[in-house]
Design an enzyme around this catalytic site. Structure first.
Site, mmCIF file in Angstrom:
data_model
loop_
_atom_site.group_PDB
_atom_site.id
_atom_site.type_symbol
_atom_site.label_atom_id
_atom_site.label_comp_id
_atom_site.label_asym_id
_atom_site.label_seq_id
_atom_site.Cartn_x
_atom_site.Cartn_y
_atom_site.Cartn_z
ATOM 1 N N SER A 232 0.838 -1.211 0.000
ATOM 2 C CA SER A 232 0.000 0.000 0.000
ATOM 3 C C SER A 232 0.869 1.256 0.000
ATOM 4 O O SER A 232 1.136 1.823 -1.064
ATOM 5 C CB SER A 232 -0.960 -0.012 1.183
ATOM 6 O OG SER A 232 -1.829 1.083 1.084
ATOM 7 N N ARG A 233 1.318 1.680 1.162
ATOM 8 C CA ARG A 233 2.219 2.832 1.243
ATOM 9 C C ARG A 233 3.249 2.565 2.336
ATOM 10 O O ARG A 233 2.916 2.043 3.404
ATOM 11 C CB ARG A 233 1.449 4.120 1.581
ATOM 12 C CG ARG A 233 0.655 4.708 0.433
ATOM 13 C CD ARG A 233 1.550 5.275 -0.684
ATOM 14 N NE ARG A 233 0.778 5.828 -1.791
ATOM 15 C CZ ARG A 233 0.381 5.159 -2.880
ATOM 16 N NH1 ARG A 233 0.706 3.887 -3.035
ATOM 17 N NH2 ARG A 233 -0.319 5.756 -3.826
ATOM 18 N N ASP A 257 6.576 -3.801 -1.138
ATOM 19 C CA ASP A 257 6.635 -3.147 -2.449
ATOM 20 C C ASP A 257 6.789 -1.648 -2.278
ATOM 21 O O ASP A 257 6.954 -0.924 -3.263
ATOM 22 C CB ASP A 257 5.362 -3.456 -3.251
ATOM 23 C CG ASP A 257 5.428 -2.893 -4.657
ATOM 24 O OD1 ASP A 257 6.454 -3.123 -5.330
ATOM 25 O OD2 ASP A 257 4.475 -2.212 -5.083
ATOM 26 N N GLU A 262 10.975 5.947 0.186
ATOM 27 C CA GLU A 262 11.278 5.482 -1.183
ATOM 28 C C GLU A 262 11.510 6.616 -2.175
ATOM 29 O O GLU A 262 12.198 6.418 -3.186
ATOM 30 C CB GLU A 262 10.150 4.575 -1.696
ATOM 31 C CG GLU A 262 8.828 5.293 -1.931
ATOM 32 C CD GLU A 262 7.712 4.349 -2.386
ATOM 33 O OE1 GLU A 262 7.515 3.304 -1.749
ATOM 34 O OE2 GLU A 262 7.043 4.670 -3.381
HETATM 35 N N1 NAD Z 1 1.884 -0.461 -4.612
HETATM 36 C C1 NAD Z 1 1.119 0.049 -5.565
HETATM 37 O O1 NAD Z 1 1.516 0.043 -6.739
HETATM 38 C C2 NAD Z 1 -0.243 0.619 -5.229
HETATM 39 C C3 NAD Z 1 -1.116 0.901 -6.288
HETATM 40 C C4 NAD Z 1 -2.406 1.371 -5.999
HETATM 41 C C5 NAD Z 1 -2.796 1.611 -4.717
HETATM 42 N N2 NAD Z 1 -1.906 1.346 -3.698
HETATM 43 C C6 NAD Z 1 -2.318 1.605 -2.314
HETATM 44 O O2 NAD Z 1 -3.415 0.760 -1.984
HETATM 45 C C7 NAD Z 1 -4.289 1.506 -1.146
HETATM 46 C C8 NAD Z 1 -5.670 0.893 -1.184
HETATM 47 O O3 NAD Z 1 -6.219 1.083 -2.475
HETATM 48 P P1 NAD Z 1 -7.755 0.736 -2.785
HETATM 49 O O4 NAD Z 1 -7.974 1.026 -4.228
HETATM 50 O O5 NAD Z 1 -8.080 -0.596 -2.238
HETATM 51 O O6 NAD Z 1 -8.470 1.848 -1.907
HETATM 52 P P2 NAD Z 1 -9.963 1.833 -1.351
HETATM 53 O O7 NAD Z 1 -10.275 3.253 -1.051
HETATM 54 O O8 NAD Z 1 -10.867 1.058 -2.243
HETATM 55 O O9 NAD Z 1 -9.818 1.011 0.010
HETATM 56 C C9 NAD Z 1 -9.193 1.513 1.148
HETATM 57 C C10 NAD Z 1 -9.837 0.885 2.341
HETATM 58 O O10 NAD Z 1 -9.183 1.399 3.494
HETATM 59 C C11 NAD Z 1 -10.190 1.751 4.408
HETATM 60 N N3 NAD Z 1 -9.731 2.854 5.255
HETATM 61 C C12 NAD Z 1 -9.667 4.140 4.935
HETATM 62 N N4 NAD Z 1 -9.223 4.855 5.969
HETATM 63 C C13 NAD Z 1 -9.022 3.981 6.966
HETATM 64 C C14 NAD Z 1 -8.588 4.117 8.293
HETATM 65 N N5 NAD Z 1 -8.235 5.315 8.787
HETATM 66 N N6 NAD Z 1 -8.517 3.043 9.030
HETATM 67 C C15 NAD Z 1 -8.867 1.838 8.520
HETATM 68 N N7 NAD Z 1 -9.293 1.641 7.265
HETATM 69 C C16 NAD Z 1 -9.365 2.707 6.504
HETATM 70 C C17 NAD Z 1 -11.394 2.178 3.630
HETATM 71 O O11 NAD Z 1 -12.587 2.051 4.409
HETATM 72 C C18 NAD Z 1 -11.329 1.217 2.470
HETATM 73 O O12 NAD Z 1 -12.061 0.039 2.734
HETATM 74 C C19 NAD Z 1 -4.193 2.931 -1.714
HETATM 75 O O13 NAD Z 1 -4.531 3.897 -0.733
HETATM 76 C C20 NAD Z 1 -2.749 3.042 -2.092
HETATM 77 O O14 NAD Z 1 -2.020 3.561 -0.997
HETATM 78 C C21 NAD Z 1 -0.659 0.858 -3.934
#
Ligand code: NAD
Length: 332
Positions: A232-233, A257, A262
């Site tokens: 994620s991050r 990842d 980074e």
């Molecule tokens: N490595 C990569 O290449 C890559 C690519 C895309 C996204 N990502 C990461 O993946 C993350 C998730 O993406 P997604 O499309 O599933 O997002 P999304 O918005 O569909 O899902 C995020 C989930 O986190 C939950 N959430 C939000 N705030 C929260 C909190 N404070 N506490 C607990 N849960 C919380 C939300 O309720 C939601 O269910 C993105 O935010 C991004 O950081 C990484």
């Protein structure tokens, strides 16, 4: 109109050029947007930026002073953008709110299984014609417990794959996802998830409330032989604390990842000059850790969707149309 795109990988360049063909000229740069490179944008009304762009206040001020009006961010996450400052400077910022969640979820599983089945070590051994199995003992996933932090779009796909493996599903989120509940996921307190999960995968966004959600206490609460995956991050994990736990011999495997420091490293070739980040340098030396450089999204499908959405975001800006991708201005 000519658009300036920062941080374009060589694989992406032809895709971006093709997507904009017949609509706008596009100048692709491989350098990332930061304080040093921001002056290049002078005179460009529209720029496009990549996931690790520095869109902090000073950079935004340089952009606005140079005549930039619109920033088309080629990612979903926008924790790198100071939206308040952008709004104050009357900059329009759009992101890509949706692209293939399969790209990231499948990659998170790739990391999980790479560390579980010792794939990196196995492959490097066979290259040396060392065909022993010592040290390569992995585990079946079936019957084990997965803990998914964040069950949004990516977390849901990750959960579906875990369901396919026949795992017990634990979830933690601020809202329950009915699709995950239907798969049999039990939503629990973080503490229980940490204590019971054999595999923990992070899919919450990086927010002030999730910064270092995996801190020393969380790491210590996990099983000694758990697998931890972060796609994620980087800021979700206190990396220094993780290194301390790894030095103590904990974790069956860790797949990362993303890394909290980074920016300035990932997406760049530092092989000749080396790096001065001792935490990352130590991290990659552990035999049970695999680090990749923010490539989870990097599939033909996801990159194609990101570029198509970016073209649409530019078109919407020029037509003064609002869309769900527009982060600021917040109201049309
Ligand atoms: N490595 C990569 O290449 C890559 C690519 C895309 C996204 N990502 C990461 O993946 C993350 C998730 O993406 P997604 O499309 O599933 O997002 P999304 O918005 O569909 O899902 C995020 C989930 O986190 C939950 N959430 C939000 N705030 C929260 C909190 N404070 N506490 C607990 N849960 C919380 C939300 O309720 C939601 O269910 C993105 O935010 C991004 O950081 C990484």
């Amino acid at each position: 109109m000519e658009i300036l795109a920062f941080g374009v990988q060589s694989d992406e360049k032809p895709l971006i050029e093709t997507a904009f063909e017949g609509l706008h000229e596009v100048r692709c740069l491989d350098v990332f947007l930061n304080r040093d490179t921001a002056p290049i944008a002078a005179g460009y009304e529209i720029i496009s930026t990549s996931v690790n762009a520095d869109l902090s206040a000073p950079v935004l001020q340089t952009l606005a002073a140079g005549g930039t009006q619109m920033i088309a961010q080629r990612s979903t996450g926008f924790n790198n953008i100071d939206l308040e400052v952008a709004e104050r400077l009357a900059l329009r910022v759009a992101r890509v709110s949706y692209y293939s969640p399969y790209s990231v979820a499948e990659f998170a599983w790739t990391l999980a299984m790479a560390v579980n089945r010792r794939i990196i070590r196995a492959a490097s051994r066979t290259r040396d014609f060392d065909f022993r199995l010592d040290g390569l003992l992995g585990r079946d996933m079936r019957g084990r417990t997965v803990g998914v932090l964040g069950t949004g779009k990516i977390g849901e796909v990750f959960t579906r794959i875990a369901h396919g493996f026949g795992m017990k599903l634990l979830g933690w989120d601020v809202v329950e996802n009915p699709a995950c509940v239907e798969l049999g996921m039990e939503y629990v307190e973080k503490e229980r998830l940490f204590a019971e999960a054999d595999l923990i995968s992070l899919h919450v966004p990086l927010l002030p409330s999730t910064q270092h959600i995996i801190d020393e206490a969380a790491l210590k609460a996990m099983k000694d032989d758990a697998i931890l995956v972060n796609s994620s991050r980087g800021g979700l994990i206190d990396t220094a604390a993780l290194v301390t736990e790894l030095r103590a011999g904990r974790f069956l495997g860790v797949g990362l990842d993303v890394y909290e420091a980074e920016a300035g490293l990932f997406f760049l070739d530092k092989s000749l000059e080396g790096i001065d980040d001792d935490t990352l340098a130590r991290l990659v030396t552990f035999p049970n850790v695999v680090v990749t450089s923010h490539q989870a999204y990097y599939t033909e499908d996801a990159v194609g969707q990101i570029i198509d959405a970016t073209v649409q975001n530019v078109t919407d800006h020029l037509a003064r149309r609002h869309s769900e991708n527009v982060l600021v201005p917040r109201t049309p």
